[in-house]
Write a protein that holds these residues in place. Structure first.
Motif, short mmCIF file in Angstrom:
data_model
loop_
_atom_site.label_atom_id
_atom_site.label_comp_id
_atom_site.label_asym_id
_atom_site.label_seq_id
_atom_site.Cartn_x
_atom_site.Cartn_y
_atom_site.Cartn_z
N LYS A 1 19.30 17.84 8.77
CA LYS A 1 18.00 18.09 9.39
C LYS A 1 17.31 16.75 9.69
O LYS A 1 17.18 15.90 8.81
CB LYS A 1 17.14 18.93 8.46
CG LYS A 1 16.30 19.98 9.14
CD LYS A 1 17.14 21.12 9.72
CE LYS A 1 17.81 21.95 8.69
NZ LYS A 1 16.96 22.59 7.75
N VAL A 2 16.87 16.57 10.94
CA VAL A 2 16.31 15.31 11.41
C VAL A 2 14.89 15.55 11.94
O VAL A 2 14.70 16.34 12.86
CB VAL A 2 17.19 14.71 12.53
CG1 VAL A 2 16.60 13.39 13.02
CG2 VAL A 2 18.63 14.51 12.03
N SER A 3 13.90 14.88 11.37
CA SER A 3 12.51 15.09 11.81
C SER A 3 12.15 14.15 12.95
O SER A 3 12.64 13.02 13.02
CB SER A 3 11.54 14.88 10.65
OG SER A 3 11.48 13.52 10.28
N SER A 4 11.26 14.64 13.82
CA SER A 4 10.82 13.83 14.97
C SER A 4 9.64 12.93 14.63
O SER A 4 9.34 12.01 15.38
CB SER A 4 10.42 14.75 16.13
OG SER A 4 9.20 15.42 15.82
N ASN A 5 8.99 13.19 13.49
CA ASN A 5 7.79 12.40 13.15
C ASN A 5 7.68 12.23 11.64
O ASN A 5 8.14 13.09 10.87
CB ASN A 5 6.53 13.05 13.72
CG ASN A 5 6.29 14.45 13.19
OD1 ASN A 5 5.63 14.64 12.17
ND2 ASN A 5 6.83 15.49 13.86
N THR A 6 7.09 11.14 11.24
CA THR A 6 7.01 10.78 9.82
C THR A 6 6.12 11.74 9.04
O THR A 6 6.41 12.04 7.87
CB THR A 6 6.49 9.34 9.68
OG1 THR A 6 7.36 8.46 10.41
CG2 THR A 6 6.44 8.91 8.23
N LYS A 7 5.07 12.22 9.64
CA LYS A 7 4.17 13.17 8.96
C LYS A 7 4.93 14.39 8.51
O LYS A 7 4.78 14.86 7.37
CB LYS A 7 3.03 13.56 9.89
CG LYS A 7 2.02 14.51 9.27
CD LYS A 7 0.89 14.85 10.25
CE LYS A 7 -0.10 15.83 9.64
NZ LYS A 7 -1.19 16.17 10.59
N LEU A 8 5.78 14.93 9.37
CA LEU A 8 6.58 16.11 9.02
C LEU A 8 7.58 15.78 7.92
O LEU A 8 7.75 16.55 6.96
CB LEU A 8 7.32 16.64 10.25
CG LEU A 8 8.31 17.77 9.96
CD1 LEU A 8 7.59 19.04 9.54
CD2 LEU A 8 9.19 18.04 11.19
N PHE A 9 8.23 14.62 8.03
CA PHE A 9 9.23 14.23 7.03
C PHE A 9 8.61 14.14 5.64
O PHE A 9 9.19 14.60 4.65
CB PHE A 9 9.85 12.89 7.41
CG PHE A 9 10.92 12.42 6.46
CD1 PHE A 9 12.17 13.01 6.43
CD2 PHE A 9 10.67 11.38 5.58
CE1 PHE A 9 13.15 12.59 5.55
CE2 PHE A 9 11.63 10.93 4.70
CZ PHE A 9 12.88 11.55 4.68
N ASN A 10 7.42 13.56 5.55
CA ASN A 10 6.74 13.44 4.26
C ASN A 10 6.27 14.79 3.73
O ASN A 10 6.29 15.05 2.54
CB ASN A 10 5.56 12.48 4.37
CG ASN A 10 6.00 11.04 4.60
OD1 ASN A 10 7.12 10.66 4.26
ND2 ASN A 10 5.14 10.25 5.22
N ILE B 1 13.28 19.89 2.72
CA ILE B 1 14.26 20.53 3.60
C ILE B 1 14.79 19.60 4.69
O ILE B 1 15.68 19.99 5.44
CB ILE B 1 13.70 21.81 4.25
CG1 ILE B 1 12.57 21.48 5.23
CG2 ILE B 1 13.24 22.80 3.20
CD1 ILE B 1 12.15 22.66 6.10
N ILE B 2 14.24 18.38 4.79
CA ILE B 2 14.63 17.47 5.87
C ILE B 2 15.33 16.25 5.30
O ILE B 2 14.89 15.65 4.32
CB ILE B 2 13.39 17.07 6.70
CG1 ILE B 2 12.81 18.31 7.38
CG2 ILE B 2 13.75 16.01 7.73
CD1 ILE B 2 11.55 18.06 8.15
N ASP B 3 16.44 15.85 5.95
CA ASP B 3 17.30 14.79 5.43
C ASP B 3 16.98 13.41 5.99
O ASP B 3 17.19 12.40 5.31
CB ASP B 3 18.77 15.10 5.77
CG ASP B 3 19.23 16.43 5.22
OD1 ASP B 3 19.52 16.51 4.03
OD2 ASP B 3 19.29 17.41 6.01
N PHE B 4 16.53 13.36 7.23
CA PHE B 4 16.46 12.06 7.92
C PHE B 4 15.23 12.04 8.83
O PHE B 4 14.90 13.04 9.47
CB PHE B 4 17.74 11.85 8.75
CG PHE B 4 17.91 10.47 9.30
CD1 PHE B 4 18.55 9.49 8.55
CD2 PHE B 4 17.45 10.15 10.57
CE1 PHE B 4 18.73 8.21 9.07
CE2 PHE B 4 17.61 8.88 11.10
CZ PHE B 4 18.25 7.91 10.34
N ASN B 5 14.58 10.87 8.91
CA ASN B 5 13.34 10.74 9.69
C ASN B 5 13.54 9.78 10.86
O ASN B 5 14.01 8.66 10.68
CB ASN B 5 12.22 10.21 8.79
CG ASN B 5 10.92 10.00 9.54
OD1 ASN B 5 10.61 10.73 10.48
ND2 ASN B 5 10.16 8.99 9.14
N THR B 6 13.18 10.24 12.07
CA THR B 6 13.21 9.34 13.23
C THR B 6 11.79 9.00 13.69
O THR B 6 11.61 8.47 14.80
CB THR B 6 13.98 9.97 14.41
OG1 THR B 6 13.30 11.17 14.82
CG2 THR B 6 15.41 10.29 14.01
#
Length: 551
Positions: free
Chosen positions: A484-493, A498-503
Motif C-alpha cells: 500500500k502506497v500513500s499519495s500524501n504524508t498526512k494520510l501515511f501518518n 495499513i499503509i506500507d510506503f509514503n510518496t
C-alpha cells in the motif's frame, strides 16, 4: 518540484493549476511568471482556472482533455462539479503514432536479486501458498469447516492480531454501566503476531477462497469464474490447491482443469478435486479434503526460497481511494518503478480500464503492434457501451470520496491513474482472466472496483501488487503481497497501520526517481518474504468480477 511552490501546473498545455496547500479567497499566488488572485477558497488537491473560461470551453490537465466548463469560470476560481462536466478525447487506432522509449538508469538494480520460489514452468513466486477453493457457493461452509480444522492446529493463523477483550464490556454491563460508560471502556489488548507454523516452515500460507458464484447466475460468469480460479492455481505464488465441487453446478471441474492445462503445459502443481455428490457423507467428504490438503502441504514444503533476478517480478499496478495528489506523487512513482522493472526485463500490469478513459490515444500510441492497439480500443468501447446500457458509463466512475478530494471527472481521475504505467511500450493487451505471457508493460481489463481489480491481477499472474491510495484503503489479496502506497504524508501518518510506503515527499520536493528507487528496494524485501501491512492484518480480499454487473 520546488518545495516553496504552493501550486503546480502539471503540463504546459493545462489551463488549470493544482493547489498543493489550502489556499484562501483573496490570496495572491505568483507562479511561472504570472499572478493569480484567488476568487474562491481552493483546498489542497483541488484546482483553479489559470485563465478566464466561458461555457463550453475545454478543460485540460496532464496535457489531455479532462472536462468542459458548464458556465463562465474566471481566472483564479475553483473548478468543481458545479462548473465542470466530464469530457474526454476521441481516439483512433489510425492515429497510432509510435514513440521511441528510453529506459531509466537501471544500473543500481541490474545485479540485484530477490529470494523467491522457482516453479517448474520457469516462473518465480514471491510466496509459497496452498489454496482451498470452492467451485460453487454451496461449498463455502465446507471450506470454512476445513479452515477451522487446519489453520490453528497447523499454526497457519498468521494475522497480526490486535485483540479486543469483549469480556470487559460484559463485565461493565453486568455492573449496570451506562451507554456512555460502555463507550468509554477500552477493550484493545496488545498486538501479538501469531507464531508461524513450524511443521511446514516453507509454506507461507494456506488460503481459503469463498465467493457467491458458480451457479444460478449467467453461465458465462461461471465459466469466467473457473478461468479465474485456474489463474490463481497457475499463479507462481501458489504451490497447489484443493478444489471442492458440489457436482451439479455450472462451474464444472473440467472447465477449470481445461483452463489450467491451456494456461501452462508445464504445470506440475498438485491439484486435488473432490466432488461432494460422489461422497458417502459430508464428514467423509471433509475428511478426505483435509487429508489431501495435508499431503499437498507436505509437497509444497519441499520448495525453498532461492535467488532470482528482478526480471522474474510481475508487478500489478493498482489504485484505490484516490485523491487529487495520487496522479502527482504516488501514481507517477509507480510509473517510475514500472519503467525500471521493464528496463530490467521484467513485467508490469496496468489494470482498471474505466480509469483509462480519456488517455486511450496515448496508450494506443504506446502499443507495440496494431493488433494490441485494436484489442485495447475494442475492449474499451465495448465495456463502456455495456456500462451505458446498464445506466452507467465510464463518466460515472469517480466515487464521492474521489470527488471530495479533487477528482471531479473520470478523465481527471484516469489521466492521473494512467501514470502508474510509466512511459514504456505496451507489449500485450489482456482481457479479464487471460494470462500474462509477455514481459514488459501489459494492459489488463478489470473494473475500477479495487478488490475486483486486484483479484483479476492475481488471477492473471502478478506476483506483487503495488496499490496507491490518497484516502486510505484497507485491502489485500490472499496469494499476492499488496504493498500500500500513500499519495500524501498526512494520510501515511494517520493510517500507518495499513499503509506500507509514503510518496508524500514528492509533493514536498523529493524527485520521482529517488522515491521510485526507494520503493523498488522495498519491493525486493517483500518479494523475499517480508510481510506487508495487509498480510499482517489478514486482509485477504477476493471478489470475482461479474462482467455485466460491475464498473
Amino acid at each position: 518540484m520546488s518545495q516553496k511552490n504552493s501550486v503546480l501546473r502539471i503540463h504546459t498545455k493545462d489551463n488549470v493549476i493544482v493547489a498543493l496547500t489550502d489556499l484562501n479567497k483573496g490570496d495572491v499566488v505568483h507562479y511561472e511568471g504570472d499572478k493569480y488572485k484567488l476568487k474562491t477558497d481552493v483546498s489542497a488537491k483541488h484546482k483553479f482556472a489559470s485563465e478566464d473560461l466561458k461555457e463550453g470551453d475545454l478543460i485540460y490537465m496532464y496535457g489531455v482533455l479532462v472536462g468542459a466548463a458548464t458556465q463562465t469560470i474566471v481566472k483564479g476560481e475553483l473548478i468543481h462539479t458545479h462548473n465542470v462536466i466530464h469530457k474526454a478525447e476521441e481516439y483512433s487506432v489510425q492515429k497510432n503514432d509510435k514513440e521511441i522509449w528510453k529506459a531509466p538508469d537501471i544500473s543500481k538494480f541490474k545485479d540485484k536479486t530477490f529470494q523467491g520460489y522457482h516453479r517448474a514452468d520457469g516462473k518465480v513466486g514471491t510466496q509459497n501458498n496452498w489454496l482451498v477453493i470452492p467451485l460453487v457457493f454451496c461449498e463455502n461452509r465446507n471450506v470454512t469447516v476445513i479452515e477451522k480444522a487446519i489453520v490453528d492446529q497447523l499454526g497457519f493463523n498468521q494475522k497480526e492480531e490486535s485483540g479486543f477483550a469483549v469480556d470487559k464490556l460484559v463485565n461493565v454491563y453486568k455492573q449496570g454501566a451506562s451507554e456512555e460508560e460502555v463507550l468509554s471502556t477500552s477493550i484493545q489488548t496488545s498486538k501479538e503476531e501469531v507464531k508461524t507454523n513450524k511443521l511446514f516452515p516453507n509454506v507461507d500460507g494456506i488460503h481459503f477462497l469463498r465467493h457467491d458464484g458458480g451457479c444460478g447466475g449467467s453461465t458465462p460468469d461461471s465459466v469466467t469464474l473457473c478461468h479465474l480460479l485456474a489463474g490463481y492455481i497457475n499463479n507462481p505464488n501458489v504451490a497447489g490447491a484443493t478444489v471442492l465441487s458440489l457436482g451439479c453446478q455450472h462451474a464444472q471441474a473440467k472447465i477449470l482443469e481445461d483452463a489450467l492445462n491451456s494456461f501452462s503445459k508445464e504445470n506440475k502443481k498438485p491439484l486435488y478435486v473432490l466432488t461432494q455428490q460422489d461422497s458417502t457423507s459430508e464428514r467423509d467428504f471433509i475428511e478426505e479434503a483435509i487429508k489431501k490438503t495435508f499431503v499437498g502441504l507436505i509437497k509444497a514444503n519441499k520448495f525453498e526460497r532461492q535467488a532470482a533476478p528482478l526480471s522474474k517480478l510481475t508487478i500489478g499496478l493498482e489504485c484505490g481511494g484516490s485523491d487529487g495528489f495520487s496522479g502527482i506523487s504516488a501514481n507517477p512513482t509507480l510509473g517510475y518503478v514500472s519503467d525500471l522493472i521493464v528496463g530490467l526485463g521484467g513485467t508490469t500490469v496496468l489494470a482498471e480500464f474505466p480509469e483509462l478513459n480519456g488517455v486511450e490515444q496515448e496508450l494506443i500510441n504506446r502499443c507495440n503492434s496494431k493488433e494490441n492497439a485494436n484489442k485495447f480500443s475494442n475492449i474499451m468501447s465495448t465495456y463502456n457501451a455495456k456500462a451505458e446500457l446498464l445506466g452507467g458509463g465510464f463518466h460515472a466512475n469517480p466515487s464521492p470520496g474521489n470527488i471530495k478530494d479533487g477528482l471531479i471527472t473520470d478523465a481527471i481521475k484516469s489521466a492521473g491513474a494512467a501514470k502508474k504505467g510509466g512511459s514504456s511500450p505496451i507489449t500485450d493487451v489482456l482481457d479479464y482472466t487471460e494470462q500474462i505471457t509477455k514481459t514488459g508493460l501489459n494492459l489488463l481489463c478489470t473494473p475500477g472496483n479495487d478488490v475486483e481489480s486486484t483479484t483479476g491481477l492475481a488471477g492473471s499472474g502478478c506476483n506483487i501488487i503495488l496499490f496507491t491510495t490518497g484516502l486510505g484503503t484497507p485491502t489485500g489479496n490472499p496469494v499476492v503481497p499488496v504493498i500500500k502506497v500513500s499519495s500524501n504524508t498526512k494520510l501515511f501518518n494517520k493510517m500507518n497501520d495499513i499503509i506500507d510506503f509514503n510518496t508524500g515527499g514528492v509533493i514536498e520536493g523529493d524527485t520521482l526517481s529517488s522515491k521510485g528507487e526507494e520503493l523498488l528496494e522495498y519491493v525486493i524485501k517483500v518479494a523475499s518474504g517480508e510481510k506487508t501491512k495487509a498480510m499482517k492484518l489478514g486482509q485477504n480480499d477476493f471478489i470475482p468480477w461479474k462482467r455485466g454487473m460491475s464498473l
